[in-house]
Every structure is written in C-alpha cells, then in structure tokens.
Design a protein around this motif. Structure first.
Motif, short mmCIF file in Angstrom:
data_model
loop_
_atom_site.label_atom_id
_atom_site.label_comp_id
_atom_site.label_asym_id
_atom_site.label_seq_id
_atom_site.Cartn_x
_atom_site.Cartn_y
_atom_site.Cartn_z
N LEU A 63 -0.36 15.98 -3.11
CA LEU A 63 -0.16 15.07 -1.76
C LEU A 63 -0.22 16.77 -1.01
O LEU A 63 -0.88 16.29 0.67
N ARG A 64 0.44 17.51 -0.85
CA ARG A 64 0.05 18.98 -0.07
C ARG A 64 -1.80 19.08 0.30
O ARG A 64 -1.56 19.22 1.51
N ALA A 65 -2.38 19.11 -0.43
CA ALA A 65 -3.81 19.22 -0.28
C ALA A 65 -4.21 17.90 0.52
O ALA A 65 -5.21 18.51 1.40
N ILE A 66 -3.85 17.06 0.20
CA ILE A 66 -4.72 16.08 0.23
C ILE A 66 -3.88 15.96 2.34
O ILE A 66 -4.68 15.68 3.15
N SER A 106 -4.05 3.99 -1.55
CA SER A 106 -3.99 4.60 -2.79
C SER A 106 -2.84 5.54 -2.83
O SER A 106 -1.53 5.64 -3.63
N VAL A 107 -3.20 5.87 -1.81
CA VAL A 107 -1.67 7.07 -1.29
C VAL A 107 -0.34 6.34 -0.68
O VAL A 107 0.61 6.69 -1.21
N GLU A 108 -0.14 5.81 -0.72
CA GLU A 108 0.64 4.54 0.57
C GLU A 108 1.55 3.80 -0.58
O GLU A 108 2.61 3.36 -1.37
N VAL A 109 0.64 3.46 -1.74
CA VAL A 109 1.49 3.08 -3.23
C VAL A 109 1.79 4.29 -3.93
O VAL A 109 3.07 4.60 -4.84
N ARG A 145 -1.15 7.41 9.86
CA ARG A 145 -0.02 6.88 9.56
C ARG A 145 0.37 7.67 8.18
O ARG A 145 1.57 7.33 8.00
N VAL A 146 -0.72 7.69 7.08
CA VAL A 146 -0.40 8.01 5.65
C VAL A 146 0.45 9.80 6.12
O VAL A 146 0.77 9.59 4.76
N GLN A 147 -0.39 10.42 6.83
CA GLN A 147 -0.24 11.44 7.22
C GLN A 147 1.73 11.77 7.22
O GLN A 147 2.29 12.68 6.84
N TYR A 148 1.91 10.70 7.98
CA TYR A 148 3.28 10.87 8.66
C TYR A 148 4.12 10.06 7.01
O TYR A 148 5.07 11.02 7.27
N MET A 149 3.65 9.14 6.58
CA MET A 149 3.95 9.14 5.45
C MET A 149 4.40 10.45 4.49
O MET A 149 5.23 9.74 3.85
N ILE A 150 3.37 10.63 3.72
CA ILE A 150 3.40 12.03 2.90
C ILE A 150 4.66 12.73 3.72
O ILE A 150 5.57 13.69 3.05
N GLU A 151 4.48 13.91 5.23
CA GLU A 151 5.55 14.44 5.34
C GLU A 151 6.84 14.15 5.30
O GLU A 151 7.91 14.50 5.37
N VAL A 152 7.09 12.59 5.76
CA VAL A 152 8.42 11.95 5.15
C VAL A 152 8.35 11.84 3.58
O VAL A 152 9.91 12.10 3.53
#
Length: 681
Positions: free
Chosen positions: A294-297, A264-267, A306-313
């Motif tokens: 997103l910052r809280a997640i 869900s976060v990736e989508v 991998r998902v955490q890296y996507m949030i940083e990007v």
C-alpha cells in the motif's frame, strides 16, 4: 401411322432450320427436367391441373401416359367401395397444472390451504408430501434469516435448529448469502450466525464458505465491484469468527494488490478494515508485506486522489489500533475458541457450490432421515427441540388465521401450538434482565409482568439460560433466583426440576456454561432457596458419573465450601434429617464406591468431608478380614487330620531310605575281596 418412337424422334429435330440435324440430348438436361417434373408433382399448387390444359387422349392405347394406367386397371380387380364413417379421434386429456409438481414450486398457496393439502396426503413418504415440506422449509429458513439481528440471534438459532438444516443446507446458504449481499451493514450478524451453525454442522459452514469464494471469483473476473466487495467483507468477518483460515485473507489481499486499480485497492482497503486487527494478531509478518504494498502504491501516485486518501485513512486506522473496527463485538462473541471448527480453503482450489441442493429432489428414505435429524436436534438443543415440531414449516400464524375461515356454532377453545406467547415472554424476560442494574430492580419489573400459572418453568429456565450465557458467573442471577424462590413456592419446585434436568444433561453443556450453572445452584443451596434433598439424584461412583458430571459436582461443592466454610458444610452433610438425600453422594453400600467418593473429595481439596466415610471403610475392612480369618480357621481344622497322616507316611519312607544306605562290616569286607580279585586278574 407414326409410332411413338417416331414422335419422340421428331421432337428433337429443329423444324425451323433448313438443314435439320438431330440434336444430341445432354444428360444434364435430362436430369434437370426430371427434377422439375418431380418438384411440380410434389408442390401442392400443381396437384390439380387447370381445365384449359389439354389432357392426353384416353382412347389412345399407345400413348406413353395412358398405356401404363390402363394396364394397371386391367391387372387390379375392382373392389366395391363402402363408405365408412370417419373415426372419432380420442379426446385429449387435459394436463392438470399441479403447482406442487412444478420445478419452482408454482404459484403462491396460502398457508392454511397448504396445511390442508398436507393433511390430506396419507403417504408421508410420497413426492407430493415431500414437496410441501420442502416449500415450508424454504419459507421458514428465509423468514428466520431475514429476522436475525444482534439482539435476537440466540432465539433465531434455536428456531433455526428446529428445521432440518442438513436437508436444507443449500437453501440456508443461499438465503444467508442473498441477505448479506442485500444488506452489507449486517455482515457481522450473518457471520456470527454462520459461526454458531458451523459448531454443530460443519458441512453447512463449509458449503457457505465455498459459495462465497465462488461469488468473489465471479465478481473479480467480471469487474463487478459490488459483488466483489460484499463477498470480501463476508469472508473477512468469517475470518474474524475463525470459521475460515486466515491464509485466504492474505491470498485475497495479495490478489487485489498485485495489479492495483482504483476499484481493486478500494476493495482491499474495505477488506483490511474489517479483518486487519485479526490478521495483525495472527500473521503480523504477512500484514507488514501488505502495508508495504500500500505504501508503494501511494508513493507511485498513479491512482485517483480519492483512492490515495483512502490509503492514508487506512494507515491512520492502523495507527489508532483499529479502535472503531474490533474483531468481534461483545454481543456476537457467542462461540468459544475451542468449540469453533476452522476450514482451510484457498482461492486457487476449484470449489463446488453444489447448486443442486437449492432444488427439490425426492428422498426415498425421507422418514428415516427425518427421525435421524430429530435425534441430532435433541442432542444439540438439550432435549427441548421436540416441543416445537408442530410449529415448524407452517408459516406465520396471522396468515393461517386469515385464510382458515370456518363456521362454528358454539364456543371454541383455541390452543396455541406455535408457542408465540412463550417466545414473547422469554424475550421480555431477557430484555428485562439485560436492562436492569440490580437484582431487586429486575425482580420488581418481572413481578409486574403478567406471568400466568404454568409459565413459572419458562421464567426460571430463562434466568438460568441468561446466567449460562455470561463469560463469568455473576451473583446477580443467584440473588434473583433466591428472591423468586422466597416469594413464590412454585419456583422452588421448578428449580428442583431444572436441577435434575441440568445434572442429567450436563454433558451437553460447554465448560463455561457448566461452571455458571453449578455456581447458580450452589448459591440456591447455600441460601436454602431450594431443599438439599435435590442432591439425592447424584450417585458418586465410577459407573454412574461422567467427566462432565464430576466437574459439575466439583464446582458445586467448592462453591458451597467457599460460602459456608468446611465445618458448616460438614455439619450439614451429617444432618440426620438430610442423610437419606446424601446416600448416593456419600455411599456406604459398597467399599469400592466408598473409596471412589473419598478419593474424589480428597482430590478437589475437600477431604475433610470424608472423615465418617474413612471410619466406615476401616470398620468395614476389619469386618471383612475377620470373616476371612474365620473361614480360613474352619478350613484348617478340617484338613489338620489329613496333614498328620501325610507327615507320618513321609517319615516312614525317609527311614527306609536311610536303612538301605547303611551297610554292615561283613558286607564291606566281602566287597573289598571281590575288588582285589578283579585287580589280580
């Protein structure tokens, strides 16, 4: 001799026992035996008795089986049996497997055979003819949607409007959604196509939005990441094109980040990359809440690395201002904001995808509806829609040529009704114009093309269409049209013809296109590339002009005044050789039309062009006043004698009244005496 009752009675006695006591028959046992006898008589294996089994004696009249049979034989008369031949069963009719009458269209039919079958049907309102037209419509829409890209979207839209989009809106929506899910990299192209169609047919845009939302819900419930991501990206680009309201984008982000998982976060991040810039401009407070989620997640650290890296990007992209993810690229920004129709749909609503529109259904008013759509198409395309009626719904020309093989003895003149050469020429001219740096280079390249006689109209109209598509007018196109008019007189006639067409249909043009076209023709008039007599089509009065035509005239003459100056423009309008062409523009036939023309040019800042009209209006008003005075004087002389007689009569009446009021002194004394006598009494 023992009777039947004795026999039956002896059957129920146990002969093996010494003390023979008759048994009492159970009713359940009798019922079981009755059922067994029935099942044996019904079973096909026991119909014929075996030869070893003993039959009851036929001569015994008291036997319980033979007695009723003989009684029946005695009662019924004997009939002679005559052998009759067995009746011949009727031959079953073979069902003709007509592929056109099947639900899905049946097997593949070559285009040439399909066209031949369509020509053989005389009743165009029949179901067979409608089904053939439906199959052709389906093939045409699928082919056009599969061919669309950034460079040819304008041509594809024109060809798409040639088909009955209203009848095939279900096919169009299904084709676009299927193509988008198969190739997500072209999502922005399909969104631009939907945006253009939505400006002319809002019901088609709303249907596509509802189907995309239904697909997103299905993917979200089934945990189908591919379907969910494709639908979310499509909705993001539709939001960028302002086809759907931005509230649905915030609802999708809230739904995806409410219970965060890796998928869900990736989508959500993929969705945010596509429409994040648009949402930050339209709803900044809502985007702050999304970024806080997103910052809280990210701080929780429960998701995959991998998902955490996507949030940083994603945060890095936001910091750069979405440079690599613009709202709309310049090649696909084809719809003005004022013309776009935005649909307000939410995820919580129950959207009806209307899947019945994907299946053929006979229309009782087929011909009437087709005529109505032709009128709508002519309004949308500016009257050029009827030229390609013959080519719509017939498939590709190469397949027709392969399948239609006829033996011809003599030579044959082939007429291309599909306009393939015209479309290829227009495409080549468009690419040449867009790839040229100067008008001289463009003119040189176009002169090297093989433009056949009769194709000058297409070349001239393509230059004007390219000019109208620009955001602001470029002098490049005016110089290019001037060069062609100076090189070939045939282009002069074509541009005069196009001027008349554009002026009569200017109400169909958008404001930006109207401005560019008017400035283009102003340049041609200023440079004397086309004669000024083409302005004779303009009749400047209140009855024969619209708001669009008045805007066209205003921009045209303001641009001419800027090029030539007011003095030279006034001299040109006063030229006696060109005066017949300006009679409608500067009318002198009616004072009302003259006054309207004066007020129009004064309001646009060109009142200096109306000096002659003002003098003419003053002279005309003086002539009118003199005519009125003459008519009044003639009326007054005829009525002067009657007035004098009436005055004499009135004076005579007044004198009589005064004479009555004046009394003599004797009458006054008599009156006083009478009054005194009354007082004494």
């Amino acid at each position: 001799m023992a009777t039947t009752d004795d026999r039956i009675r002896h059957r129920d006695v146990d002969l093996g026992s010494r003390n023979a006591v008759p048994r009492r028959r159970s009713p359940f046992r009798e019922e079981r035996q009755r059922k067994r006898s029935r099942s044996r008589s019904r079973s096909p294996l026991r119909r014929h008795t075996s030869p070893n089994k003993r039959r009851p004696p036929e001569d015994d009249p008291l036997h319980p089986i033979t007695y009723p049979r003989r009684e029946k034989e005695q009662r019924l008369p004997v009939e002679e049996k005559t052998e009759q031949p067995d009746p011949v069963p009727p031959a079953k009719k073979k069902k003709e497997d007509n592929p056109l009458l099947m639900r899905t269209g049946g097997a593949y039919i070559p285009p040439a055979r399909l066209r031949m079958m369509q020509e053989q049907i005389t009743d165009k309102n029949s179901e067979a003819y409608q089904r053939i037209a439906w199959e052709a419509l389906k093939k045409s829409i699928n082919g056009l949607v599969n061919k669309v890209n950034v460079s040819n979207i304008a041509n594809i839209v024109r060809e798409l409007f040639q088909e009955n989009v209203i009848r095939g809106r279900g096919l169009l929506g299904r084709s676009i959604i299927t193509a988008q899910s198969a190739s997500p990299t072209f999502t922005h192209v399909y969104a631009a196509l939907v945006a253009i169609v939505n400006t002319k047919f809002p019901q088609v845009g709303e249907l596509i939005i509802k189907r995309v939302i239904v697909n997103f819900k299905k993917g979200f419930r089934r945990n189908d990441k591919t379907m969910c991501m494709a639908s979310a990206n499509f909705l993001a680009h539709l939001c960028n094109q302002q086809v759907v309201h931005e509230l649905i984008a915030l609802e999708i982000l809230t739904l995806l980040l409410e219970n965060p998982t890796d998928d869900s976060v990736e989508v959500a991040i993929g969705f945010l990359k596509e429409c994040g810039l648009k949402l930050s401009e339209v709803a900044p407070k809502g985007m702050h809440g999304v970024y806080d989620s997103l910052r809280a997640i990210l701080n929780d650290g429960k998701l995959d690395v991998r998902v955490q890296y996507m949030i940083e990007v994603m945060f890095a992209i936001r910091k750069d201002g979405f440079k690599e993810h613009p709202v709309i690229i310049s090649q696909l920004d084809l719809v003005e904001e004022d013309d776009q129709i935005t649909h307000f749909v939410t995820i919580e609503e129950q959207c009806d995808p209307e899947d019945h529109l994907n299946v053929f259904k006979a229309d009782p008013d087929y011909l009437a509806n087709e005529e109505k759509y032709k009128q709508i198409r002519d309004d949308v395309l500016g009257g050029h829609g009827s030229s390609s009626d013959s080519s719509s719904g017939e498939g590709s020309g190469s397949e027709e040529e392969e399948d239609a093989s006829e033996d011809d003895e003599g030579e044959m003149n082939i007429q291309d009704e599909t306009q393939t050469n015209t479309l290829a020429l227009r495409r080549t001219i468009y690419l040449t114009i867009m790839s040229s740096l100067s008008f001289e280079e463009c003119a040189h390249k176009m002169l090297q093309m093989t433009i056949k006689p009769g194709q000058e109209y297409d070349a001239a109209s393509m230059i004007i269409e390219c000019c109208s598509q620009e955001r602001s007018y470029r002098k490049f196109f005016g110089l290019l049209g001037q060069r062609f008019c100076q090189l070939n007189p045939e282009y002069v006639e074509q541009y005069v013809k196009l001027f008349q067409e554009h002026y009569t249909t200017c109400h169909r043009l958008e404001t930006n296109k109207l401005r560019n076209v008017a400035k283009f023709y102003a340049h041609l008039c200023y440079s004397d590339a086309i004669p000024w007599t083409c302005l004779a089509i303009i009749h400047l009065n209140e009855e024969e002009t619209t708001s669009s035509s008045r805007i066209f005239i205003k921009i045209l003459f303001q641009e001419l005044a800027e090029y030539m100056g007011l003095v030279k423009l006034n001299e040109r309008l006063r030229d006696p050789f060109l005066a017949p062409g300006f009679e409608g523009l500067l009318p002198r036939d009616n004072p009302r039309n003259t006054r309207f023309s004066i007020n129009f040019f004064t309001s646009i800042g060109l009142g200096g062009l109306t000096d002659d009209l003002r003098e003419h209006l003053k002279a005309a008003s003086k002539m009118i006043m003199s005519q009125v005075n003459d008519s009044e004087s003639s009326d007054s002389t005829s009525s002067s004698g009657e007035d004098q007689e009436e005055e004499k009569r009135s004076k005579h009446k007044k004198e009589k009244r005064k004479h009555k009021r004046k009394k003599s002194p004797k009458e006054k004394s008599k009156h006083q005496k009478k009054s005194s006598k009354k007082s004494e009494r």
